[in-house]
Design an enzyme around this catalytic site. Structure first.
Site, PDB file in Angstrom:
ATOM      1  N   LYS A   1     -15.689 -22.221 -11.735  1.00 29.95           N
ATOM      2  CA  LYS A   1     -16.069 -21.153 -12.673  1.00 29.95           C
ATOM      3  C   LYS A   1     -15.795 -21.580 -14.113  1.00 29.95           C
ATOM      4  O   LYS A   1     -16.643 -21.408 -14.997  1.00 29.95           O
ATOM      5  CB  LYS A   1     -15.253 -19.889 -12.349  1.00 29.95           C
ATOM      6  N   ASN A   2     -14.601 -22.140 -14.324  1.00 30.85           N
ATOM      7  CA  ASN A   2     -14.205 -22.404 -15.708  1.00 30.85           C
ATOM      8  C   ASN A   2     -14.846 -23.670 -16.285  1.00 30.85           C
ATOM      9  O   ASN A   2     -14.658 -23.966 -17.461  1.00 30.85           O
ATOM     10  CB  ASN A   2     -12.673 -22.436 -15.833  1.00 30.85           C
TER      11      ASN A   2
ATOM     12  N   ASP B   1      -6.028  -8.638 -23.023  1.00 27.14           N
ATOM     13  CA  ASP B   1      -6.357  -8.050 -21.732  1.00 27.14           C
ATOM     14  C   ASP B   1      -5.074  -7.920 -20.934  1.00 27.14           C
ATOM     15  O   ASP B   1      -3.976  -7.971 -21.501  1.00 27.14           O
ATOM     16  CB  ASP B   1      -7.442  -8.861 -21.014  1.00 27.14           C
TER      17      ASP B   1
ATOM     18  N   VAL C   1       2.607 -20.078 -19.710  1.00 23.79           N
ATOM     19  CA  VAL C   1       1.279 -20.104 -20.354  1.00 23.79           C
ATOM     20  C   VAL C   1       0.888 -18.724 -20.892  1.00 23.79           C
ATOM     21  O   VAL C   1       0.420 -18.599 -22.028  1.00 23.79           O
ATOM     22  CB  VAL C   1       0.213 -20.657 -19.385  1.00 23.79           C
TER      23      VAL C   1
HETATM   24  N1  EPU Z   1      -3.641 -19.001 -27.189  1.00 25.88           N
HETATM   25  C1  EPU Z   1      -3.287 -18.711 -28.479  1.00 25.88           C
HETATM   26  N2  EPU Z   1      -4.224 -18.874 -29.463  1.00 25.88           N
HETATM   27  C2  EPU Z   1      -5.485 -19.324 -29.200  1.00 25.88           C
HETATM   28  C3  EPU Z   1      -5.833 -19.621 -27.867  1.00 25.88           C
HETATM   29  C4  EPU Z   1      -4.888 -19.453 -26.873  1.00 25.88           C
HETATM   30  O1  EPU Z   1      -2.152 -18.292 -28.743  1.00 25.88           O
HETATM   31  O2  EPU Z   1      -6.281 -19.456 -30.136  1.00 25.88           O
HETATM   32  C5  EPU Z   1      -2.657 -18.797 -26.108  1.00 25.88           C
HETATM   33  C6  EPU Z   1      -3.138 -17.747 -25.097  1.00 25.88           C
HETATM   34  O3  EPU Z   1      -2.846 -16.432 -25.532  1.00 25.88           O
HETATM   35  C7  EPU Z   1      -2.371 -18.122 -23.857  1.00 25.88           C
HETATM   36  C8  EPU Z   1      -2.307 -19.665 -23.962  1.00 25.88           C
HETATM   37  O4  EPU Z   1      -2.544 -19.977 -25.333  1.00 25.88           O
HETATM   38  O5  EPU Z   1      -1.083 -17.605 -23.893  1.00 25.88           O
HETATM   39  C9  EPU Z   1      -3.288 -20.393 -23.092  1.00 25.88           C
HETATM   40  O6  EPU Z   1      -4.616 -20.003 -23.422  1.00 25.88           O
HETATM   41  P1  EPU Z   1      -5.856 -20.979 -23.258  1.00 25.88           P
HETATM   42  O7  EPU Z   1      -6.648 -20.908 -24.503  1.00 25.88           O
HETATM   43  O8  EPU Z   1      -5.384 -22.302 -22.775  1.00 25.88           O
HETATM   44  O9  EPU Z   1      -6.637 -20.287 -22.084  1.00 25.88           O
HETATM   45  P2  EPU Z   1      -8.141 -19.800 -22.085  1.00 25.88           P
HETATM   46  O10 EPU Z   1      -9.030 -20.887 -22.530  1.00 25.88           O
HETATM   47  O11 EPU Z   1      -8.257 -18.464 -22.709  1.00 25.88           O
HETATM   48  C10 EPU Z   1      -8.596 -20.724 -19.674  1.00 25.88           C
HETATM   49  C11 EPU Z   1      -9.078 -20.134 -18.389  1.00 25.88           C
HETATM   50  C12 EPU Z   1      -8.004 -19.275 -17.781  1.00 25.88           C
HETATM   51  C13 EPU Z   1      -6.763 -20.133 -17.549  1.00 25.88           C
HETATM   52  C14 EPU Z   1      -6.338 -20.789 -18.872  1.00 25.88           C
HETATM   53  C15 EPU Z   1      -5.168 -21.738 -18.704  1.00 25.88           C
HETATM   54  C16 EPU Z   1     -11.417 -19.869 -18.779  1.00 25.88           C
HETATM   55  C17 EPU Z   1     -12.574 -18.958 -18.974  1.00 25.88           C
HETATM   56  N3  EPU Z   1     -10.231 -19.308 -18.653  1.00 25.88           N
HETATM   57  O12 EPU Z   1      -8.332 -19.604 -20.516  1.00 25.88           O
HETATM   58  O13 EPU Z   1      -8.484 -18.840 -16.528  1.00 25.88           O
HETATM   59  O14 EPU Z   1      -5.725 -19.330 -17.065  1.00 25.88           O
HETATM   60  O15 EPU Z   1      -7.439 -21.510 -19.432  1.00 25.88           O
HETATM   61  O16 EPU Z   1      -5.495 -22.781 -17.845  1.00 25.88           O
HETATM   62  O17 EPU Z   1     -11.572 -21.100 -18.699  1.00 25.88           O
HETATM   63  C18 EPU Z   1      -9.111 -17.286 -14.918  1.00 25.88           C
HETATM   64  O18 EPU Z   1      -9.918 -18.127 -14.510  1.00 25.88           O
HETATM   65  O19 EPU Z   1      -8.901 -16.198 -14.323  1.00 25.88           O
HETATM   66  C19 EPU Z   1      -8.376 -17.527 -16.140  1.00 25.88           C
HETATM   67  C20 EPU Z   1      -7.670 -16.596 -16.784  1.00 25.88           C
END
Ligand code: EPU
Length: 433
Positions: A21-22, A114, A326
């Site tokens: 998915k991701n 969220d 995380v």
């Molecule tokens: N964060 C910040 N600032 C930012 C971006 C992120 O503080 O600008 C923080 C977030 O709040 C969080 C941490 O950094 O605490 C990690 O966030 P990250 O950006 O790495 O995650 P994401 O890209 O929003 C993706 C997956 C998530 C998965 C995470 C970690 C997708 C669509 N989502 O999220 O998957 O948990 O990476 O591996 O790729 C899921 O599939 O259900 C899901 C939540």
């Protein structure tokens, strides 16, 4: 929609992991970088790819899915403004890079937090600004423009965010000059996105120490790519194989090299697995024993694995600890597990040794699990987020008696045809519309 589950059934057989998915959703956005067609194989037909299809079509793409293959073609950008979609996911922010590259302006909805945390996008925006984007926002939209085009820059992420790393790769492949991203995320899904981009004509190098180097090119062309198998599905199904001594589940297409940390954690709690040519079989001979786990960015133990793994820890002898580094608020779902008979306490102190951004703050991000506790079905399970919903479903499959899980649309966002696939393993699960 809801699932009615009668738990306690032995689960045996083979279940195939679909495309990630991701990676799939991001690759759909990658396709917006070229005016030629991109073809994605092993494509999952799930809620999140449907939502992203709507987004791409709004921007100007023609999108079709059939038999696990998606075709996306965006000859021209019809709209640089992504409207509020009827259903939401966290993908729209990634459209900033392609839109800025192709038409020099972009507007995407502000999503806010969220159920797992505040989920800010400051790292995305800081990086894009360093590439020359001018960004403003109001309560509903981020507005970005790059009147003089995006220009390569050296960017150090304050945290290796998956989304921010992807956003900056997408924004810099067509930027002028060289971009260096230090402290980048290096998840397998990001590597797969890089493989697709390289096929499309991008120049992207990987340095040691989480560094990604990008040389901007003038134009990208279409490409065909097979999406890597979903690591999160693999782990969810692996936990089903490990839930009871009589279970044995072959997770077809599970990839050992992407699951090293998980496989180590399985062995430490007394679970067994067999690596095969086309997948991994999970089972156990004896009881499970308690363990400690800390979630981290890749190659650490993934945050999306803690929920199904925690269900196993409720069945393990002794006291287990999970330190979630995380997300700040990813243990809400343990409340319902306690109502099912689990014994889980959540604390804001760091119960681990990894550097953690939540040290000294009031975020409930460490859990102590006392086991083993038999689980019993309850009829008030309400899906909070995708992975929590999957944990409740695994809990319901482990529990004695009937459980009702409400709000399964959220689970459908990430798992294709889940009930049919679980039934084939022997699960007693019924979908009620
Ligand atoms: N964060 C910040 N600032 C930012 C971006 C992120 O503080 O600008 C923080 C977030 O709040 C969080 C941490 O950094 O605490 C990690 O966030 P990250 O950006 O790495 O995650 P994401 O890209 O929003 C993706 C997956 C998530 C998965 C995470 C970690 C997708 C669509 N989502 O999220 O998957 O948990 O990476 O591996 O790729 C899921 O599939 O259900 C899901 C939540």
């Amino acid at each position: 929609m809801r699932f009615i589950v009668h738990g306690g059934k032995v689960l045996k057989g083979e279940i195939e992991v679909k495309g990630s998915k991701n990676a799939a959703t991001k690759m759909m956005i990658v396709s917006l970088l070229t005016d030629e067609e991109c073809v994605l194989e092993n494509f999952p037909s799930i809620g999140d790819t449907d939502i992203t299809k709507e987004l791409c079509e709004h921007i100007g793409a023609t999108v079709s899915f059939a038999h696990g293959v998606a075709r996306l073609h965006t000859p021209t950008i019809k709209s640089h403004q992504v409207t509020q979609l009827t259903r939401r996911n966290r993908i729209p922010i990634l459209a900033l890079g392609p839109l800025l590259s192709r038409v020099g302006k972009a507007a995407v909805p502000v999503l806010g937090g969220d159920k797992i945390g505040a989920r800010p996008v400051d790292i995305h925006l800081d990086g894009l600004q360093q590439l020359g984007a001018e960004i403003t926002h109001d309560d509903t939209f981020f507005y970005a423009s790059a009147p003089n085009g995006l220009k390569g820059a050296t960017i150090t992420l304050r945290y290796p965010s998956v989304g921010a790393t992807e956003n900056l790769i997408l924004a810099s492949v067509l930027a002028k000059g060289r971009t260096v991203i230090h402290n980048a995320a290096v998840e397998p899904e990001i590597m797969d996105i890089i493989l697709l981009l390289q096929k499309m004509g991008a120049i992207i190098g990987l340095g040691s120490d989480r560094t990604i180097y990008i040389e901007g090119v003038e134009k990208l062309h279409g490409a065909r790519h097979r999406i890597l198998p979903d690591r999160n599905e693999a782990v969810s199904f692996a936990c089903l194989g490990l839930a009871f001594p009589g279970n044995e589940v072959k997770v077809k297409n599970a990839v050992q090299k992407d699951l090293i940390t998980f496989l180590n954690a399985v062995r430490k709690i007394g679970g067994e697995y067999r690596i095969e040519e086309d997948g991994i079989t999970f089972y156990r001979k004896n009881g499970l024993v308690a363990s400690e786990v800390e979630t981290d960015t890749h190659p650490g133990f993934m945050t999306d694995w803690q929920q199904p793994f925690l269900i196993l820890l409720t069945q393990a002898v002794g006291t287990s600890v999970i330190h979630e580094t995380v997300y700040e608020d990813r243990f809400g779902y343990t409340e319902e597990l306690n109502a099912m008979g689990a014994n889980i306490a959540v604390f804001s102190k760091c119960l681990g040794e990894l550097p953690c951004r939540y040290t000294g703050q009031a975020h409930p991000h460490s859990a102590i699990i006392a086991g083993p506790t038999p689980l019993r079905g309850i009829d008030t399970l309400k899906v909070r987020d995708l992975r929590a919903g999957m944990a409740h479903l695994i809990g319901a499959l482990v529990a004695e008696g009937e459980s009702v899980i409400e709000g399964i649309e959220e689970i459908d966002r990430g798992y294709e045809d889940l009930d049919a696939r679980l039934k084939a393993l022997g699960a007693d699960i019924t979908r009620i519309d």
